[in-house]
Design a protein around this motif. Sequence first.
Motif, PDB file in Angstrom:
ATOM      1  N   LEU A 351       1.122   2.392  -3.220  1.00 12.20           N
ATOM      2  CA  LEU A 351       0.391   2.027  -2.008  1.00 12.20           C
ATOM      3  C   LEU A 351       0.800   2.816  -0.764  1.00 12.20           C
ATOM      4  O   LEU A 351      -0.064   3.106   0.080  1.00 12.20           O
ATOM      5  CB  LEU A 351       0.534   0.521  -1.746  1.00 12.20           C
ATOM      6  N   PRO A 352       2.081   3.170  -0.572  1.00 12.29           N
ATOM      7  CA  PRO A 352       2.412   3.978   0.609  1.00 12.29           C
ATOM      8  C   PRO A 352       1.623   5.293   0.668  1.00 12.29           C
ATOM      9  O   PRO A 352       1.144   5.686   1.741  1.00 12.29           O
ATOM     10  CB  PRO A 352       3.917   4.222   0.453  1.00 12.29           C
ATOM     11  N   GLU A 353       1.463   5.949  -0.470  1.00 10.73           N
ATOM     12  CA  GLU A 353       0.674   7.182  -0.495  1.00 10.73           C
ATOM     13  C   GLU A 353      -0.806   6.896  -0.272  1.00 10.73           C
ATOM     14  O   GLU A 353      -1.501   7.641   0.428  1.00 10.73           O
ATOM     15  CB  GLU A 353       0.871   7.889  -1.841  1.00 10.73           C
ATOM     16  N   ILE A 354      -1.297   5.814  -0.869  1.00  9.54           N
ATOM     17  CA  ILE A 354      -2.698   5.416  -0.693  1.00  9.54           C
ATOM     18  C   ILE A 354      -2.964   5.121   0.786  1.00  9.54           C
ATOM     19  O   ILE A 354      -3.984   5.541   1.355  1.00  9.54           O
ATOM     20  CB  ILE A 354      -3.012   4.166  -1.541  1.00  9.54           C
ATOM     21  N   ARG A 355      -2.039   4.397   1.395  1.00 10.07           N
ATOM     22  CA  ARG A 355      -2.176   4.038   2.813  1.00 10.07           C
ATOM     23  C   ARG A 355      -2.227   5.291   3.688  1.00 10.07           C
ATOM     24  O   ARG A 355      -3.006   5.376   4.644  1.00 10.07           O
ATOM     25  CB  ARG A 355      -1.013   3.146   3.212  1.00 10.07           C
ATOM     26  N   HIS A 356      -1.398   6.259   3.363  1.00 11.04           N
ATOM     27  CA  HIS A 356      -1.381   7.510   4.131  1.00 11.04           C
ATOM     28  C   HIS A 356      -2.730   8.220   4.047  1.00 11.04           C
ATOM     29  O   HIS A 356      -3.244   8.715   5.061  1.00 11.04           O
ATOM     30  CB  HIS A 356      -0.266   8.422   3.614  1.00 11.04           C
TER      31      HIS A 356
END
Length: 381
Positions: A351-356
């Motif tokens: 999710l951190p990469e998706i959020r970015h």
Amino acid sequence: MTPSASADRAVGSAIGYSSPESGKPLSRPVVLLVDDTPFNIDVLRGVLAGAYTLKVATNGEKALALAQMQPQPDLILLDVMMPGMDGYEVCRRLKANPQTRGIPVIFVTSMNEVEDEQHGFEVGGVDYITKPVSPPLVQARVATHLRLYAHERNLSELVAARTRELESTRLEIIRRLGRAAEFKDDETGQHIIRMSHYARILAEASGMSAEDVEVLFNAAPMHDVGKIGIPEAILMKPGMLTEEEWKVMRKHPSIGAGIIGKHDHPLLETARIVALTHHEKWDGSGYPRGLKGEKIPIGGRIVAIADVFDALTSERPYKPAWSEADSVAFLRRESGRHFEPRLVELFIQHLPEIRHIRELYADQGPQPAPGTAAWEQLPEA
């Protein structure tokens, strides 16, 4: 021009290396001489030093190391009978290494039986010169094979350039068709950018090869191209679709696959598969074919998650953007039903990469209304 310079220019011209008139030094081919006997090295130096840049190795290990160092040799003259690693083994290892396999190898040896020559060719040599060497023969053979090697490299570069051009054209066609579908249905092209990046992140996490990940990333924008064939009265309808209208809407995966067609090329074939299968569901309740579980191609399974998650977290005229937490909760509820459980967990882990990506390619401002039928009718948050 001095006789030596004239000779250098003639050799360079003969084998395809440039020799500018501007006074700059000629870029000479690099020849690696490999022999454990200093006298033999000196003989070859005397024959070749005027026209080539020479490197010298007195054993197989050093020869293999020099062959990988820049500037790499354009040709190797290789003795066979050497202590430790013989010339045949050196040649085998050169041909097994992608960095050196293209370098032509000429065996220079006193072993002159037919079986010796045959063995030299079998391990990858391009020519076989027997000792004591004839200087004119060595010069002629070296010039010939350098010319052939230069021609092969030039041809390879032309083929690679043409291949890159074709790949670029294919990619552009894929992107334009994907954008065409968005213009008819969606309010922003940012959707296909975001979901394509989500698909790439999930594909990498799932263990796909780097090549397959890149193919899926570039094929994903075509997932809804079939909506080009859906009447605008249905696509743009502001209210709920009737059952008959849903039957029409559910044809868009098959229409998309038909637009793309069957191809041997991995990119186009992946695009066709994704277009056809991104609405299939893990439990078999999806469409158009009701595929279940791993019978759904991995690309379709990945794009299904990426596509739905972006639809949930994006503002639409018919709904506000769901929060990340609510969207993740929906993925979890549908895990094992709509989506493959393993892929759902991998997606959530990243999710951190998706959020970015969502922040980087955020929609800008209010968008024109496409109608509620543009997306799956999802349950209330």
